[in-house]
Design an enzyme around this catalytic site. Structure first.
Site, PDB file in Angstrom:
ATOM      1  N   CYS A  62      -2.450  13.401   4.868  1.00 48.55           N
ATOM      2  CA  CYS A  62      -2.157  13.090   6.269  1.00 48.55           C
ATOM      3  C   CYS A  62      -2.572  11.663   6.646  1.00 48.55           C
ATOM      4  O   CYS A  62      -3.198  10.953   5.869  1.00 48.55           O
ATOM      5  CB  CYS A  62      -2.882  14.085   7.166  1.00 48.55           C
ATOM      6  SG  CYS A  62      -4.675  13.876   7.147  1.00 48.55           S
ATOM      7  N   ALA A  65      -6.240  10.868   6.470  1.00 51.90           N
ATOM      8  CA  ALA A  65      -6.684  10.651   5.086  1.00 51.90           C
ATOM      9  C   ALA A  65      -6.386   9.215   4.657  1.00 51.90           C
ATOM     10  O   ALA A  65      -7.211   8.563   4.009  1.00 51.90           O
ATOM     11  CB  ALA A  65      -5.999  11.629   4.133  1.00 51.90           C
ATOM     12  N   ARG A  96     -12.549  11.158  -3.577  1.00 55.52           N
ATOM     13  CA  ARG A  96     -11.692  10.144  -4.198  1.00 55.52           C
ATOM     14  C   ARG A  96     -12.438   9.366  -5.285  1.00 55.52           C
ATOM     15  O   ARG A  96     -11.864   8.580  -5.998  1.00 55.52           O
ATOM     16  CB  ARG A  96     -11.204   9.216  -3.092  1.00 55.52           C
ATOM     17  CG  ARG A  96     -10.137   8.214  -3.491  1.00 55.52           C
ATOM     18  CD  ARG A  96      -9.436   7.767  -2.239  1.00 55.52           C
ATOM     19  NE  ARG A  96      -8.606   6.618  -2.368  1.00 55.52           N
ATOM     20  CZ  ARG A  96      -8.901   5.421  -1.873  1.00 55.52           C
ATOM     21  NH1 ARG A  96     -10.045   5.214  -1.261  1.00 55.52           N
ATOM     22  NH2 ARG A  96      -8.044   4.436  -1.981  1.00 55.52           N
ATOM     23  N   HIS A 195      -2.593   4.022   6.542  1.00 53.32           N
ATOM     24  CA  HIS A 195      -2.877   2.707   5.966  1.00 53.32           C
ATOM     25  C   HIS A 195      -2.555   1.627   6.992  1.00 53.32           C
ATOM     26  O   HIS A 195      -3.328   0.706   7.216  1.00 53.32           O
ATOM     27  CB  HIS A 195      -2.015   2.436   4.728  1.00 53.32           C
ATOM     28  CG  HIS A 195      -2.127   3.465   3.654  1.00 53.32           C
ATOM     29  ND1 HIS A 195      -1.084   3.782   2.820  1.00 53.32           N
ATOM     30  CD2 HIS A 195      -3.166   4.254   3.268  1.00 53.32           C
ATOM     31  CE1 HIS A 195      -1.464   4.704   1.963  1.00 53.32           C
ATOM     32  NE2 HIS A 195      -2.727   5.014   2.214  1.00 53.32           N
TER      33      HIS A 195
HETATM   34 FE1  CFM Z   1      -2.596   2.740  -3.297  1.00 55.15          FE
HETATM   35 FE2  CFM Z   1      -2.042   4.722  -4.589  1.00 55.15          FE
HETATM   36 FE3  CFM Z   1      -2.950   4.857  -2.049  1.00 55.15          FE
HETATM   37 FE4  CFM Z   1      -4.584   3.999  -4.095  1.00 55.15          FE
HETATM   38 FE5  CFM Z   1      -5.558   6.525  -4.316  1.00 55.15          FE
HETATM   39 FE6  CFM Z   1      -3.043   7.222  -4.825  1.00 55.15          FE
HETATM   40 FE7  CFM Z   1      -3.895   7.383  -2.322  1.00 55.15          FE
HETATM   41 MO1  CFM Z   1      -4.768   8.975  -4.122  1.00 55.15          MO
HETATM   42  S1  CFM Z   1      -3.162   3.149  -5.364  1.00 55.15           S
HETATM   43  S2  CFM Z   1      -4.313   3.311  -2.101  1.00 55.15           S
HETATM   44  S3  CFM Z   1      -6.541   4.644  -4.754  1.00 55.15           S
HETATM   45  S4  CFM Z   1      -1.089   4.228  -2.821  1.00 55.15           S
HETATM   46  S5  CFM Z   1      -4.809   7.626  -5.892  1.00 55.15           S
HETATM   47  S6  CFM Z   1      -1.305   6.212  -5.875  1.00 55.15           S
HETATM   48  S7  CFM Z   1      -2.659   8.665  -3.362  1.00 55.15           S
HETATM   49  S8  CFM Z   1      -5.902   7.686  -2.621  1.00 55.15           S
HETATM   50  S9  CFM Z   1      -3.226   6.413  -0.527  1.00 55.15           S
HETATM   51  C1  HCA Z   2      -5.713  11.361  -0.100  1.00 56.27           C
HETATM   52  C2  HCA Z   2      -6.697  10.994  -1.190  1.00 56.27           C
HETATM   53  C3  HCA Z   2      -6.183  11.301  -2.562  1.00 56.27           C
HETATM   54  C4  HCA Z   2      -6.072  12.780  -2.839  1.00 56.27           C
HETATM   55  C5  HCA Z   2      -5.978  13.062  -4.279  1.00 56.27           C
HETATM   56  C6  HCA Z   2      -5.573  14.399  -4.749  1.00 56.27           C
HETATM   57  C7  HCA Z   2      -7.168  10.666  -3.556  1.00 56.27           C
HETATM   58  O1  HCA Z   2      -4.538  11.071  -0.217  1.00 56.27           O
HETATM   59  O2  HCA Z   2      -6.151  11.898   0.865  1.00 56.27           O
HETATM   60  O3  HCA Z   2      -4.684  15.036  -4.193  1.00 56.27           O
HETATM   61  O4  HCA Z   2      -6.125  14.774  -5.767  1.00 56.27           O
HETATM   62  O5  HCA Z   2      -6.757   9.845  -4.357  1.00 56.27           O
HETATM   63  O6  HCA Z   2      -8.336  11.024  -3.510  1.00 56.27           O
HETATM   64  O7  HCA Z   2      -4.924  10.685  -2.743  1.00 56.27           O
END
Ligand code: CFM
Ligand code: HCA
Length: 542
Positions: A62, A65, A96, A195
Site C-alpha cells: 500500500c 508502505a 525489509r 514513494h
Molecule cells: Fe525500488 Fe524495488 Fe521499491 Fe526497492 Fe524494496 Fe522492491 Fe519495494 Mo520490496 S528496489 S525501492 S528496496 S522498487 S524490494 S523491487 S518492492 S521494498 S518499493
Molecule cells: C513493501 C516492502 C516490501 C515487502 C516485501 C515482501 C519489502 O512493499 O511494503 O512482500 O516480501 O521489500 O520489504 O516490498
C-alpha cells in the site's frame, strides 16, 4: 545437465488467461506481454500502474508502505511515528532488512517501532491529541533532529490533520523538524504513490537545509539505494575506494544531514528509478544537478556503473582509478563464476519484485548463465517496463560522451515534448538519434513473459506450466511456491542473506543461487498437480 524447456510464450499467455471471466481476461491480457522484437518504432504498450481488479490476490502493498517503510524507514536518526493502528507500524518495522550503522554519533532509531496505537475511541473522537502526546513523548525521550508522522488509512477517513499537529509541535520545540505525510494506505493503487508523497515532503522539508559546503572532488548522491542486507555498505566501500564522495544516500542508513546536504552533490546516481526519480528530477530542476541511472547489482553492472560515473566527471585520474579498482576486484568474482557457472548455466528463473529488481537481478542471473523466462513488477510504471529514461540533462557534453549510448525515452514525441527548443537543438547538434525497439524491455531476456501486477493464481499457473529452477518474489509468495517443489528466493528481504550488490555481493549471490538451484531436497516434494492431476473441489454452503 541444463534442461531444455520447450514452450511458446503466446500459448503460456493463453493458458494464464483461460480460467478468467471474459472481462477480467481482457484486462489482464493488456498486462501480460512477450519480450520480443516489434516492427514499430515505439515500444509495445503494457498497461501498468492501474488498479488491481477486485477479487484478485495481488502481490502489491500500500501507499503507507511505500512512504513510511520504503523511503523514510531506512533513515537512522529521524524518529518515524506511524499514526494508526499498531499493525501498520509493526509490520513495517524492519521486515525489509534495511541495515544501519549508528556511526560515531550513535543516533539510531531503527530498532524502535513508534506508533500512536490508535484504538476505537480515537477513531470515534479523533486521534490528534494522541498524536500530539506521542510526538511530545518521542521528543522528550530522544531529542531527535526530526520527527516524521505517517498517516494510515483511518487517519484520512476520520480527517485527523497530521500536518497541523506537526506544524504546532515544530514551532513549540524550535529545534526539531517535525513534518507529516498524507500517505494513507488506500491513496494510490500500490506502494508507488507512497514513494511520490515521501519524495515531495523530503524535498520540501529537508533537502537544502544544510548550507555548509561538503568536501570531495567527485561528489555524488546515491538515489534509490536502501541498504537491504547491507547492499549500501558494499557500494559505499567501492565508491570510497574509487575516491568518489557519496554526499547522500536516499535513504539506506542515511541521516538527517545527508538529506539536508544533497544539493551539494555534482551528480545524482539513480539505483532504483521507480522509487526516487521524483527527487532526481527536483534536484535537477532546483539545483541543476544532472542524474544518470546506475545499477550495482551484478559485477559487470557495477563495473559499468562506475565507468559511467567516471565518464560523467571526465577526469582521466578518476577514469584510471575506477579501472584499477575494477581490475583489482574482478579476479575474485571471475573465479567464483568459473567455479559455479557450470552448475547454474541453462537454469531458468522467474523474477517478480516491486519496481526495479527484476531488471537489476536479470543481470546477475545472466552472469551465472541463467535465463529469466518470466519477470514483472508489482507497481512498475511504463517507463520501468520500457527500461528507458529521458536524457538526464542538457549539460551533457557532446565532446566527452557518446551520445548514442545515452538512454532515451520510448517515444520520440514524448521526449521532444519535455525539452525546450534550445535543448533539443543542442542535442540534435550533438548527434542525437532515437533507438529502435527489439522488445518491450531491453534489460530483460528476450522471449521472456513480462507480467504486470502478477497475482497468486497466475504465479502458481506459471510455475506449473514452465517449472522454473528458481522463483524470486516476496514473503507472501515464499511458501506457496515452495510447496510446489520449486526453490524460492526472496529478492525483497534477501531472506537472511546479503549483501548482493557490488563485487563482494555478487559472489554472495552466486553461491546462494548455486545452493538453491542445485539442492536435491526440492525433488522430494510433490506439487498438487503431480499428486492429483485432476484435483477439483466443491464448496458447500451450510
Ligand atoms: Fe525500488 Fe524495488 Fe521499491 Fe526497492 Fe524494496 Fe522492491 Fe519495494 Mo520490496 S528496489 S525501492 S528496496 S522498487 S524490494 S523491487 S518492492 S521494498 S518499493
Ligand atoms: C513493501 C516492502 C516490501 C515487502 C516485501 C515482501 C519489502 O512493499 O511494503 O512482500 O516480501 O521489500 O520489504 O516490498
Amino acid at each position: 545437465k541444463p534442461k531444455m524447456v520447450q514452450w511458446d510464450p503466446t500459448d503460456i499467455k493463453k493458458e494464464l488467461l483461460k480460467k478468467y471471466p471474459p472481462k477480467v481476461a481482457r484486462k489482464r491480457a493488456k498486462q501480460i506481454m512477450i519480450n520480443e522484437a516489434t516492427e514499430c518504432e515505439a515500444p509495445p504498450e503494457i498497461v501498468a500502474n492501474v488498479r488491481t481488479i477486485p477479487g484478485i490476490i495481488t502481490m502489491r502493498g500500500c501507499t503507507y508502505a511505500g512512504c513510511k517503510g520504503v523511503i523514510m524507514g531506512p533513515t537512522r536518526d529521524i524518529v518515524n511515528i506511524t499514526h494508526g493502528p499498531i499493525g501498520c507500524g509493526f509490520y513495517s518495522w524492519l521486515t525489509r532488512r534495511n541495515q544501519t550503522d549508528p556511526g560515531v554519533d550513535g543516533e539510531n532509531y531503527i530498532p524502535y517501532c513508534f506508533s500512536t496505537d490508535m484504538q476505537d475511541q480515537d477513531i470515534i473522537f479523533g486521534g490528534e491529541k494522541k498524536l500530539e502526546a506521542a510526538i511530545q513523548e518521542a521528543y522528550d525521550l530522544f531529542h531527535p533532529k526530526a520527527i516524521c508522522i505517517f498517516s494510515t488509512c483511518p487517519v484520512g477517513l476520520i480527517g485527523d490533520d497530521v500536518h497541523a499537529v506537526s506544524r504546532k509541535m515544530k514551532e513549540k520545540f524550535g529545534d526539531c523538524n517535525v513534518f507529516g505525510f498524507s500517505c494513507e494506505g488506500y491513496k494510490g493503487v500500490s506502494q508507488s504513490a507512497g514513494h511520490h508523497i515521501a519524495n515531495n515532503q523530503v524535498f520540501t522539508h529537508l533537502v537544502g537545509e544544510n548550507k555548509e559546503p561538503k568536501e570531495g572532488k567527485y561528489k555524488i548522491n546515491l538515489l534509490g539505494e536502501y541498504n537491504i542486507g547491507g547492499d549500501g555498505f558494499e557500494i559505499d566501500r567501492i565508491l570510497k575506494k574509487c575516491g568518489i564522495t557519496n554526499i547522500a544516500t536516499f535513504s539506506g542508513n542515511s541521516t538527517y544531514d545527508q538529506f539536508a546536504s544533497a544539493q551539494h552533490a555534482d551528480l545524482s546516481c539513480v539505483m532504483c528509478h521507480r522509487s526516487i526519480n521524483y527527487v532526481a528530477d527536483m534536484l535537477e530542476t532546483k539545483y541543476g544537478i544532472p542524474w544518470i541511472k546506475v545499477n550495482f547489482i551484478g559485477a559487470k553492472s557495477t563495473a559499468k556503473s562506475l565507468r559511467k560515473i567516471a565518464e560523467y566527471f571526465n577526469d582521466p585520474e578518476l577514469v584510471k582509478k575506477v579501472n584499477d579498482v575494477i581490475a583489482e576486484e574482478m579476479p575474485e568474482v571471475e573465479a567464483a563464476i568459473e567455479d559455479i557457472k557450470e552448475r547454474t548455466a541453462g537454469k531458468t528463473a522467474m523474477l517478480f519484485v516491486g519496481g526495479s529488481r527484476a531488471h537489476h537481478y536479470n543481470d546477475l542471473f545472466a552472469e551465472l548463465g541463467m535465463k529469466t523466462i518470466s519477470a514483472g513488477y508489482e507497481f512498475g510504471h511504463r517507463d520501468d517496463y520500457e527500461g528507458r529514461q529521458v536524457i538526464p540533462n542538457i549539460k551533457v557534453d557532446a565532446d566527452s560522451r557518446n551520445i548514442e549510448e545515452l538512454e532515451i525515452t520510448p517515444s520520440p514525441d514524448e521526449f521532444k515534448a519535455r525539452k525546450t527548443p534550445a535543448e533539443l537543438k543542442a542535442l540534435e547538434d550533438a548527434g542525437l538519434k532515437f533507438r529502435h525497439y527489439d522488445g518491450l524491455n531491453p534489460d530483460l531476456d528476450k522471449g521472456s513473459i513480462i507480467i504486470d501486477d502478477l497475482n497468486q493464481y497466475e504465479a502458481e499457473k506459471l510455475v506449473e506450466l514452465l517449472k522454473p529452477d528458481l522463483f524470486c518474489a516476496g514473503i507472501k509468495e515464499k511458501f506457496s511456491i515452495q510447496k510446489l517443489g520449486i526453490p524460492m528466493k526472496q529478492l525483497h528481504s534477501y531472506d537472511s542473506g546479503g549483501p548482493y550488490a557490488g563485487f563482494k555481493g555478487a559472489i554472495n549471490f552466486y553461491q546462494e543461487i548455486d545452493r538453491l538451484v542445485n539442492s536435491k531436497v526440492w525433488s522430494y516434494m510433490k506439487a498438487p498437480w503431480q499428486e492429483n492431476p485432476e484435483l477439483t473441489a466443491t464448496f458447500v454452503w451450510e
